[in-house]
Enzyme design. Structure first.
Site, mmCIF file in Angstrom:
data_model
loop_
_atom_site.group_PDB
_atom_site.id
_atom_site.type_symbol
_atom_site.label_atom_id
_atom_site.label_comp_id
_atom_site.label_asym_id
_atom_site.label_seq_id
_atom_site.Cartn_x
_atom_site.Cartn_y
_atom_site.Cartn_z
ATOM 1 N N ASP A 98 21.491 -9.318 61.419
ATOM 2 C CA ASP A 98 21.546 -8.729 62.746
ATOM 3 C C ASP A 98 20.510 -7.614 62.771
ATOM 4 O O ASP A 98 20.234 -6.985 61.760
ATOM 5 C CB ASP A 98 22.958 -8.207 63.042
ATOM 6 C CG ASP A 98 23.107 -7.836 64.513
ATOM 7 O OD1 ASP A 98 22.163 -8.111 65.295
ATOM 8 O OD2 ASP A 98 24.149 -7.263 64.880
ATOM 9 N N SER A 99 19.965 -7.384 63.965
ATOM 10 C CA SER A 99 18.843 -6.462 64.090
ATOM 11 C C SER A 99 19.245 -5.005 63.939
ATOM 12 O O SER A 99 18.414 -4.163 63.682
ATOM 13 C CB SER A 99 18.203 -6.646 65.451
ATOM 14 O OG SER A 99 19.159 -6.374 66.467
ATOM 15 N N GLY A 100 20.522 -4.708 64.139
ATOM 16 C CA GLY A 100 20.950 -3.317 64.077
ATOM 17 C C GLY A 100 21.043 -2.667 65.440
ATOM 18 O O GLY A 100 21.382 -1.489 65.543
ATOM 19 N N GLY A 101 20.738 -3.430 66.497
ATOM 20 C CA GLY A 101 20.860 -2.876 67.846
ATOM 21 C C GLY A 101 22.260 -2.311 68.078
ATOM 22 O O GLY A 101 22.416 -1.173 68.506
ATOM 23 N N ASP A 152 18.061 -5.544 70.462
ATOM 24 C CA ASP A 152 18.577 -5.476 71.822
ATOM 25 C C ASP A 152 19.365 -4.189 72.021
ATOM 26 O O ASP A 152 19.679 -3.498 71.057
ATOM 27 C CB ASP A 152 19.521 -6.668 72.093
ATOM 28 C CG ASP A 152 20.731 -6.659 71.170
ATOM 29 O OD1 ASP A 152 20.607 -6.172 70.023
ATOM 30 O OD2 ASP A 152 21.800 -7.135 71.569
ATOM 31 N N GLN A 201 22.246 -10.372 76.940
ATOM 32 C CA GLN A 201 23.095 -9.247 77.351
ATOM 33 C C GLN A 201 23.433 -9.431 78.829
ATOM 34 O O GLN A 201 23.307 -10.517 79.355
ATOM 35 C CB GLN A 201 22.385 -7.913 77.065
ATOM 36 C CG GLN A 201 22.247 -7.598 75.573
ATOM 37 C CD GLN A 201 23.578 -7.235 74.909
ATOM 38 O OE1 GLN A 201 24.600 -6.983 75.564
ATOM 39 N NE2 GLN A 201 23.579 -7.239 73.567
ATOM 40 N N GLY A 228 27.039 -8.200 73.171
ATOM 41 C CA GLY A 228 27.727 -7.311 74.111
ATOM 42 C C GLY A 228 29.071 -7.829 74.570
ATOM 43 O O GLY A 228 29.594 -7.387 75.587
ATOM 44 N N ASP A 278 30.478 -14.660 63.986
ATOM 45 C CA ASP A 278 30.648 -13.701 62.900
ATOM 46 C C ASP A 278 31.635 -12.665 63.399
ATOM 47 O O ASP A 278 31.714 -12.422 64.601
ATOM 48 C CB ASP A 278 29.335 -12.977 62.560
ATOM 49 C CG ASP A 278 29.052 -11.852 63.537
ATOM 50 O OD1 ASP A 278 28.631 -12.156 64.670
ATOM 51 O OD2 ASP A 278 29.301 -10.687 63.204
ATOM 52 N N CYS A 316 48.963 -23.403 51.942
ATOM 53 C CA CYS A 316 47.570 -22.930 51.889
ATOM 54 C C CYS A 316 47.036 -23.170 50.479
ATOM 55 O O CYS A 316 47.718 -22.895 49.494
ATOM 56 C CB CYS A 316 47.487 -21.448 52.251
ATOM 57 S SG CYS A 316 45.807 -20.770 52.097
ATOM 58 N N CYS A 318 44.346 -21.777 49.133
ATOM 59 C CA CYS A 318 43.449 -20.724 48.645
ATOM 60 C C CYS A 318 43.961 -20.152 47.327
ATOM 61 O O CYS A 318 45.115 -20.342 46.942
ATOM 62 C CB CYS A 318 43.270 -19.635 49.694
ATOM 63 S SG CYS A 318 44.451 -18.288 49.592
ATOM 64 N N CYS A 321 47.147 -17.933 47.528
ATOM 65 C CA CYS A 321 48.404 -18.652 47.795
ATOM 66 C C CYS A 321 48.797 -19.588 46.658
ATOM 67 O O CYS A 321 49.979 -19.843 46.454
ATOM 68 C CB CYS A 321 48.299 -19.420 49.105
ATOM 69 S SG CYS A 321 48.161 -18.327 50.537
ATOM 70 N N HIS A 347 42.170 -14.938 51.037
ATOM 71 C CA HIS A 347 43.005 -15.764 51.909
ATOM 72 C C HIS A 347 42.446 -15.803 53.336
ATOM 73 O O HIS A 347 42.325 -16.883 53.937
ATOM 74 C CB HIS A 347 44.456 -15.264 51.932
ATOM 75 C CG HIS A 347 45.269 -15.933 52.995
ATOM 76 N ND1 HIS A 347 45.824 -17.186 52.835
ATOM 77 C CD2 HIS A 347 45.535 -15.564 54.270
ATOM 78 C CE1 HIS A 347 46.424 -17.546 53.960
ATOM 79 N NE2 HIS A 347 46.264 -16.580 54.852
HETATM 80 ZN ZN LIG Z 1 46.015 -18.616 51.270
#
Ligand SMILES: [Zn+2]
Length: 382
Positions: A98-101, A152, A201, A228, A278, A316, A318, A321, A347
């Site tokens: 990400d640009s950091g805007g 931006d 935006q 935004g 993200d 689950c 993972c 778990c 998890h």
């Molecule tokens: Zn899990």
């Protein structure tokens, strides 16, 4: 790779006939990413509490880094000296910076916006800096991520129409400068290793969003992000802006909804046609002891788990778990033990990545609507 080749190419492999949902492949120099995809956030070159080997084991193909944070610390030159962020953090997968805007506006003190760029003070030591679209492109080229973002202004919420319009127009002028600066950096490097996405935006104003989409599309970016959103506006408004924006972006390019969100936000946004996400929610919430389950959120610090011998989530697969029970993980949180943060993050990241894989499979199998109804019927937000 020769100059002119596309370093990142997006292809749609399946579409849901009843909605905007689609499954795709994002080809990058560091692997092929299956979309829709969730990108764990590694702001400072690390997804908190997970190693890069953990991320590979979890099946993350792409992670986020942040130009603002990495520029301030350790400094772009140090990372460039290692050959770029992939080498610095020893990550074989793809990276998006990400640009950091957003960070310039949300973290730093005494921000001053000018046509040239933004003057700001570091949130770390108060030192003074200036980010222009050209400098941010140089920083992102030195970091070397596969996908880089334009600089931006993240329009705040709430915001008057007039300010949102001025801010969006400036973001468009900065996008054009980013585009031409990126192209001249590519020419100077003699090869095209990175691809640039534009950021839409326009606040919560549908007409502004539409115009921003159209003008960015005319500049021909390799992918498009909605910025935004998820900044405090009601959830329905976030989904509405996404609905208003996507039809005005080219269907053959990846669409990325920045900073969103909760599991049901991802499902409803995929339904509209978003390919990439993200968000700090799965990792940040994990460190607060908030875990995601198919029924909603579970707060592991709750006293009722003190002697609970079940896994965080039944079924689950993972690491947390499979090997540990709720009682032990709750104890780790009560005692502020690092392993608790690690297992909870493991998890939650697994839950998000698995959610995206299931969604993708349902789109390819032609049963997205049914899968969506089932998921939303069980999940209790937020
Ligand atoms: Zn899990």
């Amino acid at each position: 790779m020769l100059a002119g080749d596309e370093p990142v190419r997006f292809e749609v492999v399946a579409e849901d006939p009843a909605s905007g949902a689609r499954a795709g492949l994002l080809h990058t120099p560091h692997g092929i990413i299956e979309t829709p995809v969730f990108m764990p956030v590694g702001t400072r070159g690390t997804v908190k509490t997970l190693s890069q080997q953990d991320l590979s084991e979890l099946g993350a193909g792409i992670v986020l880094g942040n130009a603002y944070h990495l520029y301030l610390r350790p400094g772009t030159e140090i990372i460039a000296g290692h050959g770029g962020l992939h080498e610095f953090m020893s990550w074989p997968g793809a990276i998006l910076t990400d640009s950091g805007g957003y960070q310039v506006f949300s973290l730093s003190g005494l921000t001053k916006i000018e046509e040239e760029g933004v003057r700001f003070q570091s949130h770390l030591d108060g030192s003074r800096h200036m980010f222009s679209p050209e400098l941010v492109m140089e920083i992102e080229h030195q970091l070397g991520a596969d996908i880089i973002m334009t600089f931006d202004e993240c329009t705040p919420y709430p915001c008057e129409l007039e300010y949102a319009r001025q801010s969006m127009d400036r973001t468009l002028r900065w996008a054009a400068r980013c585009h031409s600066s990126h192209e001249s950096l590519v020419r100077g490097e003699g090869q095209r290793k990175q691809t640039l996405f534009g950021i839409v935006q326009g606040g919560v104003f549908p007409d502004l969003r539409r115009r921003c989409c159209e003008e960015l599309t005319a500049m021909e970016f390799d992918g498009y992000a909605l910025g935004g959103l998820g900044v405090g506006e009601p959830r329905e408004q976030m989904l509405d802006m996404t609905r208003h924006s996507l039809p005005h972006l080219p269907p053959d390019r990846a669409r990325y909804l920045m900073g969103v969100g909760l599991p049901h936000d991802l499902v409803e946004s995929v339904e509209i046609g978003v390919d990439m996400f993200d968000c700090v929610i799965p990792t940040r919430n994990a460190r607060n002891g908030t875990l995601f389950t198919p029924e909603g959120r579970l707060r592991i610090k709750n006293a009722r788990f003190a002697d609970d011998k079940g896994p965080l989530v039944e079924g689950c697969t993972c690491r947390a778990c499979r090997f540990y029970h709720r009682s032990y993980i709750r104890h780790l949180f009560q005692a502020n033990e690092f392993l608790g943060y690690h297992l909870a993050t493991w998890h939650n990241v697994h839950f998000y990545l698995d959610l995206m894989r299931r969604m993708r499979r349902s789109i390819i199998d032609g049963r997205f609507g049914e899968w969506r109804d089932d998921f939303l019927g069980r999940y209790r937000g937020p």
